[in-house]
Design an enzyme around this catalytic site. Structure first.
Site, PDB file in Angstrom:
ATOM      1  N   ASP A   1     -12.270  32.109  20.134  1.00  0.00           N
ATOM      2  CA  ASP A   1     -12.987  33.007  19.871  1.00  0.00           C
ATOM      3  C   ASP A   1     -13.803  32.873  18.543  1.00  0.00           C
ATOM      4  O   ASP A   1     -13.259  33.028  17.113  1.00  0.00           O
ATOM      5  CB  ASP A   1     -12.550  34.299  20.265  1.00  0.00           C
ATOM      6  CG  ASP A   1     -14.548  35.160  20.844  1.00  0.00           C
ATOM      7  OD1 ASP A   1     -15.061  34.347  20.763  1.00  0.00           O
ATOM      8  OD2 ASP A   1     -14.150  36.295  21.282  1.00  0.00           O
TER       9      ASP A   1
ATOM     10  N   HIS B   1     -18.771  25.078  17.017  1.00  0.00           N
ATOM     11  CA  HIS B   1     -18.065  24.836  18.133  1.00  0.00           C
ATOM     12  C   HIS B   1     -17.312  23.408  17.895  1.00  0.00           C
ATOM     13  O   HIS B   1     -16.899  22.541  17.935  1.00  0.00           O
ATOM     14  CB  HIS B   1     -18.777  24.654  19.890  1.00  0.00           C
ATOM     15  CG  HIS B   1     -19.163  25.533  20.006  1.00  0.00           C
ATOM     16  ND1 HIS B   1     -18.635  27.184  20.585  1.00  0.00           N
ATOM     17  CD2 HIS B   1     -20.665  26.386  20.491  1.00  0.00           C
ATOM     18  CE1 HIS B   1     -19.253  27.519  21.323  1.00  0.00           C
ATOM     19  NE2 HIS B   1     -20.712  27.064  21.377  1.00  0.00           N
TER      20      HIS B   1
ATOM     21  N   LEU C   1       5.683  18.454  24.163  1.00  0.00           N
ATOM     22  CA  LEU C   1       4.149  19.162  24.371  1.00  0.00           C
ATOM     23  C   LEU C   1       3.499  19.176  24.990  1.00  0.00           C
ATOM     24  O   LEU C   1       2.382  18.067  25.793  1.00  0.00           O
ATOM     25  CB  LEU C   1       3.682  19.861  22.538  1.00  0.00           C
ATOM     26  CG  LEU C   1       2.307  19.881  22.998  1.00  0.00           C
ATOM     27  CD1 LEU C   1       3.004  21.631  22.570  1.00  0.00           C
ATOM     28  CD2 LEU C   1       1.750  19.781  21.311  1.00  0.00           C
TER      29      LEU C   1
HETATM   30  C1  FPP Z   1     -15.808  31.389  21.816  1.00  0.00           C
HETATM   31  O1  FPP Z   1     -16.481  31.198  20.143  1.00  0.00           O
HETATM   32  C2  FPP Z   1     -15.906  29.581  22.703  1.00  0.00           C
HETATM   33  C3  FPP Z   1     -15.878  29.206  22.971  1.00  0.00           C
HETATM   34  C4  FPP Z   1     -16.936  29.386  24.205  1.00  0.00           C
HETATM   35  C5  FPP Z   1     -15.499  27.604  22.759  1.00  0.00           C
HETATM   36  C6  FPP Z   1     -14.422  27.021  21.745  1.00  0.00           C
HETATM   37  C7  FPP Z   1     -14.914  25.665  22.019  1.00  0.00           C
HETATM   38  C8  FPP Z   1     -13.997  25.346  21.675  1.00  0.00           C
HETATM   39  C9  FPP Z   1     -13.521  24.914  19.755  1.00  0.00           C
HETATM   40  C10 FPP Z   1     -14.465  22.781  21.470  1.00  0.00           C
HETATM   41  C11 FPP Z   1     -12.910  22.938  21.584  1.00  0.00           C
HETATM   42  C12 FPP Z   1     -13.028  21.645  22.274  1.00  0.00           C
HETATM   43  C13 FPP Z   1     -11.769  21.306  22.934  1.00  0.00           C
HETATM   44  C14 FPP Z   1     -11.722  19.326  23.551  1.00  0.00           C
HETATM   45  C15 FPP Z   1     -10.940  21.487  24.280  1.00  0.00           C
HETATM   46  P1  FPP Z   1     -18.249  32.127  20.993  1.00  0.00           P
HETATM   47  O2  FPP Z   1     -19.501  30.926  21.286  1.00  0.00           O
HETATM   48  O3  FPP Z   1     -18.165  32.756  22.272  1.00  0.00           O
HETATM   49  O4  FPP Z   1     -18.274  33.578  19.650  1.00  0.00           O
HETATM   50  P2  FPP Z   1     -19.023  34.189  19.420  1.00  0.00           P
HETATM   51  O5  FPP Z   1     -18.411  34.721  20.083  1.00  0.00           O
HETATM   52  O6  FPP Z   1     -18.923  34.170  18.101  1.00  0.00           O
HETATM   53  O7  FPP Z   1     -20.413  33.561  19.872  1.00  0.00           O
END
Ligand code: FPP
Length: 237
Positions: free
Chosen positions: A20, A37, A131
């Site tokens: 997050d 992201h 893993l």
């Molecule tokens: C939450 O942060 C994050 C997500 C919804 C996406 C997480 C995805 C990645 C880190 C890329 C992963 C890639 C792979 C291949 C698994 P948010 O957008 O809700 O952050 P915020 O709460 O600060 O807005």
């Protein structure tokens, strides 16, 4: 003695992370959310190696929930592209670490070409056994329980059904429940992740946004976990 203690340190068999804070990380830098992201994805690439080095056997991450479809179309499309990029470019590295890639979640709504890539990545890494790297994409705990209940009903079971009867129909029935769930970026909730499986998980929350979560932060969380006493509803020894 101190060294012995260190060697005995309790390590989670299954570590789960709620990734997050990508959006807030980007906002702080005046960048578009998608850059957050991207930074989050880079952090994840490194994490597989770090987690493996600490002797963790199962590593799951919540990358896209059943509720994330409600985000702006551009963000959803961008995330799907990141998943494609990851599979195309990084699976060999993951395999070289001895890690098996598994996807966990509903298969509906995901683009057909991505599903094809996902099936390929699972097959390509299926013999790795150091893993299990589990990517929860289009995952929701309630959806998983509902899907399992529906499959169980379709199998016409004998009443009364047991927990084990239901568990057989979960997305990854062989994966043990998470021992430790880390959530970054300050929110204190589970957000529909591993809903059934987290009944006795330990939680660790940190204010650090996911793209800033590094080796040091991982070790802080693991250190904290090692000091916990788990009783699973039983009595203290
Ligand atoms: C939450 O942060 C994050 C997500 C919804 C996406 C997480 C995805 C990645 C880190 C890329 C992963 C890639 C792979 C291949 C698994 P948010 O957008 O809700 O952050 P915020 O709460 O600060 O807005």
């Amino acid at each position: 003695m101190a060294e012995e203690k260190k060697l005995e340190k309790k390590v989670p068999t299954h570590l789960a992370i709620i990734l997050d804070g990508n959006g807030r990380w980007a906002k702080k830098r005046n960048l578009p959310r998608l850059m957050g992201h991207r930074a989050g994805l880079r952090k994840l690439e490194n994490m597989v190696r770090l987690v493996k080095a600490r002797g963790i056997r199962y590593f799951s991450v919540y990358a896209f929930s059943t509720e994330n479809w409600n985000r702006p179309a551009m963000e959803v499309t961008g995330l799907m592209s990141l998943f494609r990029y990851y599979i195309r470019k990084k699976v060999d590295e993951v395999k070289a670490e001895g890690a098996r890639i598994r996807f966990c979640g509903r298969k509906d709504k995901l683009p057909e070409d991505l599903l094809k890539q996902m099936r390929w990545a699972e097959d390509y890494t299926k013999d790795q056994n150091i893993l299990d790297f589990i990517l929860c994409i289009n995952y929701g705990g309630r959806a998983e329980i509902l899907d399992a209940v529906n499959s169980l009903i379709a199998s016409k079971p004998q009443a009364p059904v047991t927990e084990e009867d239901l568990r057989k129909y979960f997305y990854l029935p062989d994966v043990p429940d998470p021992d430790l769930i880390i959530r970054t970026s300050g929110e204190l909730r589970l957000s529909n992740f591993w809903l059934w499986e987290s009944a006795y998980s330990e939680y660790y929350f940190t204010d650090i946004h996911w793209p800033d979560f590094d080796e040091n932060e991982l070790d802080k969380a693991l250190e904290n976990y090692a000091g916990r006493e788990r009783r699973y509803g039983g009595l203290k020894n």
